[in-house]
Design a protein around this motif. Structure first.
Motif, PDB file in Angstrom:
ATOM      1  N   ARG A   1      21.786  -9.306   9.905  1.00  0.00           N
ATOM      2  CA  ARG A   1      22.618 -10.267   9.319  1.00  0.00           C
ATOM      3  C   ARG A   1      22.413 -10.371   7.892  1.00  0.00           C
ATOM      4  O   ARG A   1      23.210 -10.679   7.289  1.00  0.00           O
ATOM      5  CB  ARG A   1      21.730 -11.654  10.126  1.00  0.00           C
ATOM      6  N   TYR A   2      21.171  -9.764   7.590  1.00  0.00           N
ATOM      7  CA  TYR A   2      21.013  -9.857   6.105  1.00  0.00           C
ATOM      8  C   TYR A   2      22.167  -8.846   5.372  1.00  0.00           C
ATOM      9  O   TYR A   2      22.435  -8.839   4.269  1.00  0.00           O
ATOM     10  CB  TYR A   2      19.527  -9.203   5.697  1.00  0.00           C
ATOM     11  N   GLN A   3      22.138  -7.646   6.060  1.00  0.00           N
ATOM     12  CA  GLN A   3      23.175  -6.534   5.808  1.00  0.00           C
ATOM     13  C   GLN A   3      24.633  -7.389   5.497  1.00  0.00           C
ATOM     14  O   GLN A   3      25.547  -6.934   4.737  1.00  0.00           O
ATOM     15  CB  GLN A   3      23.095  -5.510   6.587  1.00  0.00           C
TER      16      GLN A   3
ATOM     17  N   GLU B   1      23.431 -22.014  -0.639  1.00  0.00           N
ATOM     18  CA  GLU B   1      24.764 -21.839  -0.360  1.00  0.00           C
ATOM     19  C   GLU B   1      25.040 -20.826   0.626  1.00  0.00           C
ATOM     20  O   GLU B   1      25.955 -20.830   1.443  1.00  0.00           O
ATOM     21  CB  GLU B   1      25.293 -21.539  -1.788  1.00  0.00           C
ATOM     22  N   LEU B   2      24.404 -19.414   0.649  1.00  0.00           N
ATOM     23  CA  LEU B   2      24.712 -18.374   1.447  1.00  0.00           C
ATOM     24  C   LEU B   2      24.369 -18.845   2.841  1.00  0.00           C
ATOM     25  O   LEU B   2      25.046 -18.137   3.791  1.00  0.00           O
ATOM     26  CB  LEU B   2      23.540 -17.187   0.994  1.00  0.00           C
ATOM     27  N   VAL B   3      23.377 -19.794   3.094  1.00  0.00           N
ATOM     28  CA  VAL B   3      23.025 -20.029   4.467  1.00  0.00           C
ATOM     29  C   VAL B   3      24.424 -20.907   4.964  1.00  0.00           C
ATOM     30  O   VAL B   3      24.834 -20.505   6.215  1.00  0.00           O
ATOM     31  CB  VAL B   3      21.953 -21.081   4.364  1.00  0.00           C
ATOM     32  N   ASP B   4      24.985 -21.828   4.132  1.00  0.00           N
ATOM     33  CA  ASP B   4      26.347 -22.496   4.713  1.00  0.00           C
ATOM     34  C   ASP B   4      27.392 -21.528   4.779  1.00  0.00           C
ATOM     35  O   ASP B   4      28.068 -21.573   5.638  1.00  0.00           O
ATOM     36  CB  ASP B   4      26.464 -23.484   3.896  1.00  0.00           C
TER      37      ASP B   4
ATOM     38  N   CYS C   1      27.591 -18.002   5.113  1.00  0.00           N
ATOM     39  CA  CYS C   1      27.523 -16.866   6.109  1.00  0.00           C
ATOM     40  C   CYS C   1      26.673 -17.332   7.301  1.00  0.00           C
ATOM     41  O   CYS C   1      26.591 -16.236   8.333  1.00  0.00           O
ATOM     42  CB  CYS C   1      26.386 -15.602   5.349  1.00  0.00           C
ATOM     43  N   LYS C   2      26.431 -18.605   7.403  1.00  0.00           N
ATOM     44  CA  LYS C   2      25.907 -19.033   8.755  1.00  0.00           C
ATOM     45  C   LYS C   2      24.527 -18.320   9.211  1.00  0.00           C
ATOM     46  O   LYS C   2      24.523 -17.503  10.280  1.00  0.00           O
ATOM     47  CB  LYS C   2      26.813 -18.913   9.765  1.00  0.00           C
ATOM     48  N   VAL C   3      23.584 -17.939   8.427  1.00  0.00           N
ATOM     49  CA  VAL C   3      22.344 -17.370   8.418  1.00  0.00           C
ATOM     50  C   VAL C   3      21.274 -18.239   8.064  1.00  0.00           C
ATOM     51  O   VAL C   3      21.268 -19.076   7.523  1.00  0.00           O
ATOM     52  CB  VAL C   3      22.288 -16.005   7.758  1.00  0.00           C
ATOM     53  N   SER C   4      20.209 -17.788   8.524  1.00  0.00           N
ATOM     54  CA  SER C   4      18.667 -18.607   8.027  1.00  0.00           C
ATOM     55  C   SER C   4      18.552 -18.230   6.586  1.00  0.00           C
ATOM     56  O   SER C   4      18.965 -17.417   5.765  1.00  0.00           O
ATOM     57  CB  SER C   4      17.630 -17.973   8.829  1.00  0.00           C
ATOM     58  N   ARG C   5      17.710 -19.265   5.731  1.00  0.00           N
ATOM     59  CA  ARG C   5      17.294 -18.923   4.500  1.00  0.00           C
ATOM     60  C   ARG C   5      16.497 -17.548   4.409  1.00  0.00           C
ATOM     61  O   ARG C   5      16.620 -17.108   3.230  1.00  0.00           O
ATOM     62  CB  ARG C   5      16.489 -20.310   4.004  1.00  0.00           C
TER      63      ARG C   5
ATOM     64  N   ARG D   1      16.432 -12.449   1.811  1.00  0.00           N
ATOM     65  CA  ARG D   1      16.127 -10.932   2.087  1.00  0.00           C
ATOM     66  C   ARG D   1      17.441 -10.327   1.226  1.00  0.00           C
ATOM     67  O   ARG D   1      17.097  -9.321   0.476  1.00  0.00           O
ATOM     68  CB  ARG D   1      15.840 -10.362   3.392  1.00  0.00           C
ATOM     69  N   ALA D   2      18.367 -10.766   1.587  1.00  0.00           N
ATOM     70  CA  ALA D   2      19.637 -10.120   0.913  1.00  0.00           C
ATOM     71  C   ALA D   2      19.753 -10.462  -0.266  1.00  0.00           C
ATOM     72  O   ALA D   2      20.022  -9.001  -1.263  1.00  0.00           O
ATOM     73  CB  ALA D   2      20.991 -11.010   1.588  1.00  0.00           C
TER      74      ALA D   2
END
Length: 242
Positions: free
Chosen positions: A7-9, A35-38, A40-44, A49-50
């Motif tokens: 997911r980080y990739q 903002e990336l959480v919303d 890309c639908k990923v965890s904080r 990490r990204a």
């Protein structure tokens, strides 16, 4: 069935695609962790990490309290060639000049006492100079010099010889250490370097030795839009202090 991409990739690819598509241009802020959480639908943690990895790779840079920004392509090189700035400018066919703002002997700042192996209250030489290319400022040089290594540092004509050239003669460089980071410009830097609005500075902290004597602690500030790093490396015997 192929293995699913981490997911980080996915987040890294999302940011890289946005940069390639000019959605986020050089020195523009990219989405925050939240903002990336919303988006890309990923965890904080995944978003962090990204951003951390892209910063380490030189794709992004951080400014404390402001956010994460797109780094100019010239920031990608991990190695810095140590060189004489006056000679570098002249080799480009440009005119070199400088402005000496400060040259004095003063009590060594507390954070440098251990580096110079000095006791509290002992003194060092302190200089501040602005280096210019075709009369345009491209670097602020703040330098602290060990009097034991260069006792005549204050007595030089720095219109005809740069601190680099003088120190290279009296205390030939055998070792150097540097750290590079982006910083928010203070009012003095903004005026002196004629920075663009919100433009950060690139700061190089450089420590130089001659044999076992620490000669100089130098902070070099450059406009981010007017400075590049090279990837060339020389052995210690070939180094020339910046």
């Amino acid at each position: 069935m192929g293995q699913e991409e981490p997911r980080y990739q996915v987040v890294k690819d999302f940011i890289r695609k946005g940069i390639a598509g000019k959605q986020w241009k050089e020195h523009k802020r990219v989405p925050s962790e939240n903002e990336l959480v919303d988006m890309c639908k990923v965890s904080r943690m995944t978003a962090r990490r990204a951003l951390d990895e892209l910063t380490e790779e030189g794709v992004l840079y951080r400014v404390q309290g402001r956010g994460t920004f797109v780094a100019p392509k010239k920031l990608h090189s991990p190695l810095l060639e140590i060189r004489n700035i006056a000679e570098e400018i002249q080799n480009r066919g440009a005119e070199y000049s400088n402005e000496l703002l400060l040259l004095q002997k003063e009590v060594c700042p507390p954070h440098l006492l251990n580096r110079f192996a000095l006791e509290e209250g002992q003194q060092v030489f302190h200089s501040i100079m602005v280096h210019k290319e075709n009369a345009k400022p491209i670097q602020i040089e703040q330098r602290y010099v060990n009097p034991n290594a260069a006792p005549e540092y204050l007595n030089q004509d720095y219109k005809s010889i740069t601190p680099n050239v003088y120190l290279s003669k009296v205390a030939p460089l055998t070792e150097a250490e540097h750290e590079i980071q982006a910083k928010e410009a203070d009012p003095f830097m903004k005026v002196t370097l004629k920075l663009q609005e919100l433009e950060p500075v690139l700061c190089i902290d450089r420590i130089t030795w001659s044999e076992n004597i620490l000669v100089s602690f130098c902070q070099l500030y450059h406009p981010a839009s007017r400075f590049s790093l090279t990837g060339r490396f020389k052995t210690q015997h070939q180094l020339t202090e910046l």
